[in-house]
Design a protein around this motif. Structure first.
Motif: not given
Length: 367
Positions: A101-111, A157-158, A195-200, A278-287
């Motif tokens: 429930k987004a209660g253990k981390n402060d920030v995260a990187d994900l797609k 991706l390359g 990254t694996g999803v973007a690779t496919i 494909l070019a893709n962004g890197g997602g950043i969120v705070a919990a």
């Protein structure tokens, strides 16, 4: 690289400053702040953040990804706050933040597609950075109860090739089907990483013109497995096998590939596939329920300032803010612009719509 050693030394200096006490540390940090971060709001936020314990908990932000080592080193130097990271791929970040429930981390990187999902479920902090207007449309958003998501940087991706091991450098996705590459290719697991999803999806785009035709991409990788050219499928970023010479072709984003090229002591070449990628962004969120909410807010302010975005730019990572450019000496080390002629930027919504089915089909097809 040299800049990492400098930042590491600076981070160690900041840690030593903790012995000066809170007031002494605040004075040093404020004196060192870049002008755009040296204002009453940021100074007050930094004071509140340090009162939370001087630590920031992150998911999926390891030192060797997108210059996070340099970024968090500078964050510690300026604000006296050290990072504690648990390295995990995007799919795992999504699952963990839901479970906790987004209660253990402060920030995260994900797609970004998963960052959007977390915001839509109300699991990210309802906080708009003061530089919100400087961020491009489509690279930020607001979900349930004001929850926000961001894309902080972007890449293409390359693959990187150890030219000591691989004499015929592959230029296209189809070239990877060469039996001469037996056991030499490494890529990221799409069941665990964005990254694996973007690779496919990148392979699907090159082969069919449609990156969301995920079955074509999975079937292509199934052929590579049958040919025996796949040497490693990893759930998180590791260059250990590449550095040991166990594999010689590593599929990943150009910003990582170029940073690794600088670091590896053997000859390498970075390739953007000529048949499309494909070019893709890197997602950043705070919990949403971050244990250190002011620290999370401070990090968002830092990383989306021009100064923070410039730290991405120093390490081959293209900032999401259009008003921050790559330094000329960094841009000169990229593949030529012509190599990016067939690169397409992913549609986050469409990527999100197919990701679960892609992962399921991959698990059923490649065992």
């Amino acid at each position: 690289m040299r800049r990492y050693l400098v930042l590491a030394g600076a981070a160690a200096l900041a840690a030593g400053l903790l012995g000066l006490g809170l007031r002494g540390l605040e004075a040093v940090a404020q004196a060192a702040l870049p002008p755009e971060l040296n204002n009453a709001y940021i100074r007050d936020l930094a004071q509140k953040a340090r009162a939370e314990g001087g630590v920031i908990n992150s998911y999926g932000m390891p030192n060797d990804w997108a210059n996070y080592g340099g970024i968090f080193g500078e964050f510690q130097r300026l604000f006296g706050i050290r990072q504690q990271d648990i390295d995990m791929g995007s799919a795992v970040v999504l699952a963990r933040m839901r479970e906790e429930k987004a209660g253990k981390n402060d920030v995260a990187d994900l797609k970004p597609a998963f960052a959007m999902t977390l915001a839509e479920e109300g699991l990210t902090l309802p906080y708009r950075v003061t530089s919100w207007a400087a961020l491009p449309e489509g690279q930020k958003g607001v979900g349930k109860d004001g929850s926000t998501w961001y894309a902080g940087y972007k890449g293409t991706l390359g693959w990187i090739v150890n030219t000591r091991l691989v004499k015929k450098v592959p230029r296209t996705w189809k070239d990877l089907e060469n039996p001469e590459y037996k056991g030499l290719i490494q890529y990221m697991d799409p069941r665990a990483t964005g990254t694996g999803v973007a690779t496919i999806m990148s392979a699907a785009y090159a082969l069919t013109g449609d990156p969301y035709n995920y079955k074509a991409g999975v079937d292509f990788f199934a052929r590579l497995h049958r040919l025996g050219v796949i040497g490693a499928v990893e759930p998180k970023v590791t260059t250990a096998k590449f550095e040991r010479g166990e594999v010689g072709i590593f599929i990943n984003y150009d910003y990582n590939l170029l940073a690794w090229k600088e670091r590896f002591p053997f000859p390498t070449e970075v390739v953007i596939p000529e048949d499309g990628s494909l070019a893709n962004g890197g997602g950043i969120v705070a919990a949403r329920n971050a244990p250190h909410p002011n620290t999370a807010r401070l990090f968002l302010e830092f990383v989306f300032s021009k100064y923070g975005q410039g730290l991405f730019a120093q390490a081959f990572v293209t900032p999401i803010r259009p008003d921050v450019e790559l330094p000329k000496e960094v841009a000169a080390k990229f593949p030529p612009k012509s190599a990016y002629a067939k690169v397409r930027f992913v549609d986050y919504k469409r990527e999100e719509a197919v990701s679960e089915a892609l992962q399921k089909y991959y698990g059923e097809t490649i065992r």
